[in-house]
Write an enzyme that holds these catalytic residues in place. Structure first.
Site, PDB file in Angstrom:
ATOM      1  N   HIS A 117       0.959   5.225   1.044  1.00  0.00           N
ATOM      2  CA  HIS A 117       0.324   6.260   1.857  1.00  0.00           C
ATOM      3  C   HIS A 117       0.366   7.589   1.113  1.00  0.00           C
ATOM      4  O   HIS A 117       1.399   7.948   0.531  1.00  0.00           O
ATOM      5  CB  HIS A 117       1.082   6.467   3.172  1.00  0.00           C
ATOM      6  CG  HIS A 117       1.086   5.298   4.103  1.00  0.00           C
ATOM      7  ND1 HIS A 117       0.292   5.244   5.222  1.00  0.00           N
ATOM      8  CD2 HIS A 117       1.782   4.134   4.100  1.00  0.00           C
ATOM      9  CE1 HIS A 117       0.517   4.114   5.877  1.00  0.00           C
ATOM     10  NE2 HIS A 117       1.421   3.414   5.217  1.00  0.00           N
ATOM     11  N   HIS A 133       0.843  -1.207   0.000  1.00  0.00           N
ATOM     12  CA  HIS A 133       0.000   0.000   0.000  1.00  0.00           C
ATOM     13  C   HIS A 133       0.868   1.243   0.000  1.00  0.00           C
ATOM     14  O   HIS A 133       1.940   1.274   0.594  1.00  0.00           O
ATOM     15  CB  HIS A 133      -0.937   0.023   1.218  1.00  0.00           C
ATOM     16  CG  HIS A 133      -0.234  -0.168   2.526  1.00  0.00           C
ATOM     17  ND1 HIS A 133       0.095  -1.403   3.012  1.00  0.00           N
ATOM     18  CD2 HIS A 133       0.210   0.727   3.426  1.00  0.00           C
ATOM     19  CE1 HIS A 133       0.707  -1.272   4.173  1.00  0.00           C
ATOM     20  NE2 HIS A 133       0.804   0.012   4.449  1.00  0.00           N
TER      21      HIS A 133
HETATM   22  P1  5GP Z   1       1.968   0.363   7.268  1.00  0.00           P
HETATM   23  O1  5GP Z   1       2.597   0.650   8.588  1.00  0.00           O
HETATM   24  O2  5GP Z   1       1.779  -1.115   7.033  1.00  0.00           O
HETATM   25  O3  5GP Z   1       2.626   1.083   6.128  1.00  0.00           O
HETATM   26  O4  5GP Z   1       0.545   1.044   7.359  1.00  0.00           O
HETATM   27  C1  5GP Z   1      -0.620   0.375   7.612  1.00  0.00           C
HETATM   28  C2  5GP Z   1      -1.694   1.425   7.755  1.00  0.00           C
HETATM   29  O5  5GP Z   1      -2.956   0.781   7.643  1.00  0.00           O
HETATM   30  C3  5GP Z   1      -1.683   2.143   9.096  1.00  0.00           C
HETATM   31  O6  5GP Z   1      -1.469   3.529   8.875  1.00  0.00           O
HETATM   32  C4  5GP Z   1      -3.041   1.844   9.701  1.00  0.00           C
HETATM   33  O7  5GP Z   1      -3.615   2.941  10.351  1.00  0.00           O
HETATM   34  C5  5GP Z   1      -3.863   1.411   8.499  1.00  0.00           C
HETATM   35  N1  5GP Z   1      -4.877   0.413   8.786  1.00  0.00           N
HETATM   36  C6  5GP Z   1      -4.712  -0.749   9.479  1.00  0.00           C
HETATM   37  N2  5GP Z   1      -5.866  -1.425   9.539  1.00  0.00           N
HETATM   38  C7  5GP Z   1      -6.774  -0.704   8.853  1.00  0.00           C
HETATM   39  C8  5GP Z   1      -8.170  -0.889   8.569  1.00  0.00           C
HETATM   40  O8  5GP Z   1      -8.800  -1.876   8.946  1.00  0.00           O
HETATM   41  N3  5GP Z   1      -8.781   0.084   7.849  1.00  0.00           N
HETATM   42  C9  5GP Z   1      -8.126   1.191   7.410  1.00  0.00           C
HETATM   43  N4  5GP Z   1      -8.821   2.081   6.710  1.00  0.00           N
HETATM   44  N5  5GP Z   1      -6.819   1.403   7.655  1.00  0.00           N
HETATM   45  C10 5GP Z   1      -6.156   0.466   8.375  1.00  0.00           C
END
Ligand code: 5GP
Ligand code: ZN
Length: 143
Positions: free
Chosen positions: A101, A99
């Site tokens: 951001h 993903h």
């Molecule tokens: P990472 O640290 O893997 O780059 O970011 C994961 C992101 O996914 C985090 O910013 C977290 O807030 C978001 N996230 C985790 N679970 C969910 C969810 O169930 N729904 C949404 N909309 N965001 C999520």
């Protein structure tokens, strides 16, 4: 990928505040935003690493993420945006579905990336660049 939370969002099994969807990707609000309007852009197909996301899909992710950034930075409270992608746990990846951001930024948002700048010793940068350069062609062929 039965337990992947982002696959569940793609499949509509759990709700998300979607802002964009097409045949390749989905974009929705991050549930714990750095700033309000923080969006995640994901491929519909499950990939743990962005490195295996097909080029046309990855290209769509970047195009849409940057345009979402434009939309966000036109809001009164924002002036800019960061694109961020964590690939692997040590890089901060928590959800193991690739993903990107899109983080809207304002001059007074009181958020600072914890960025540092090391210095290369003599010859170290050239050696490292040569090593990486020599391995890219093969890495581009990997599926
Ligand atoms: P990472 O640290 O893997 O780059 O970011 C994961 C992101 O996914 C985090 O910013 C977290 O807030 C978001 N996230 C985790 N679970 C969910 C969810 O169930 N729904 C949404 N909309 N965001 C999520
Ligand atoms: Zn997934």
């Amino acid at each position: 990928m039965g337990e992947c939370i982002f696959c569940k969002i793609v499949n509509g099994e759990i709700p998300a505040a979607k802002v964009y969807e097409d045949e390749l990707i989905v974009a929705f609000l991050d549930i714990g935003p750095i700033n309000y309007g923080h969006v995640l852009v994901i491929p519909k197909e499950h990939h743990q690493s962005v490195s295996t996301v097909p080029e046309n899909v990855a290209g769509r992710m970047l195009k849409v993420a940057s345009r979402i950034g434009i939309v966000l930075k036109r809001r009164e409270e924002y002036d800019a945006y960061n694109l961020h992608l964590a690939d692997g746990t040590a890089a901060g990846q928590v959800v193991m579905h690739a993903h990107m951001h899109v983080v809207p930024r304002g001059v007074e948002d009181n958020f600072r990336w914890n960025w540092r700048q090391l210095n290369y010793a003599d010859g170290q940068a050239a050696a490292m660049a040569a090593e990486i350069a020599g391995k890219i062609a093969a890495a581009l062929e990997e599926k």
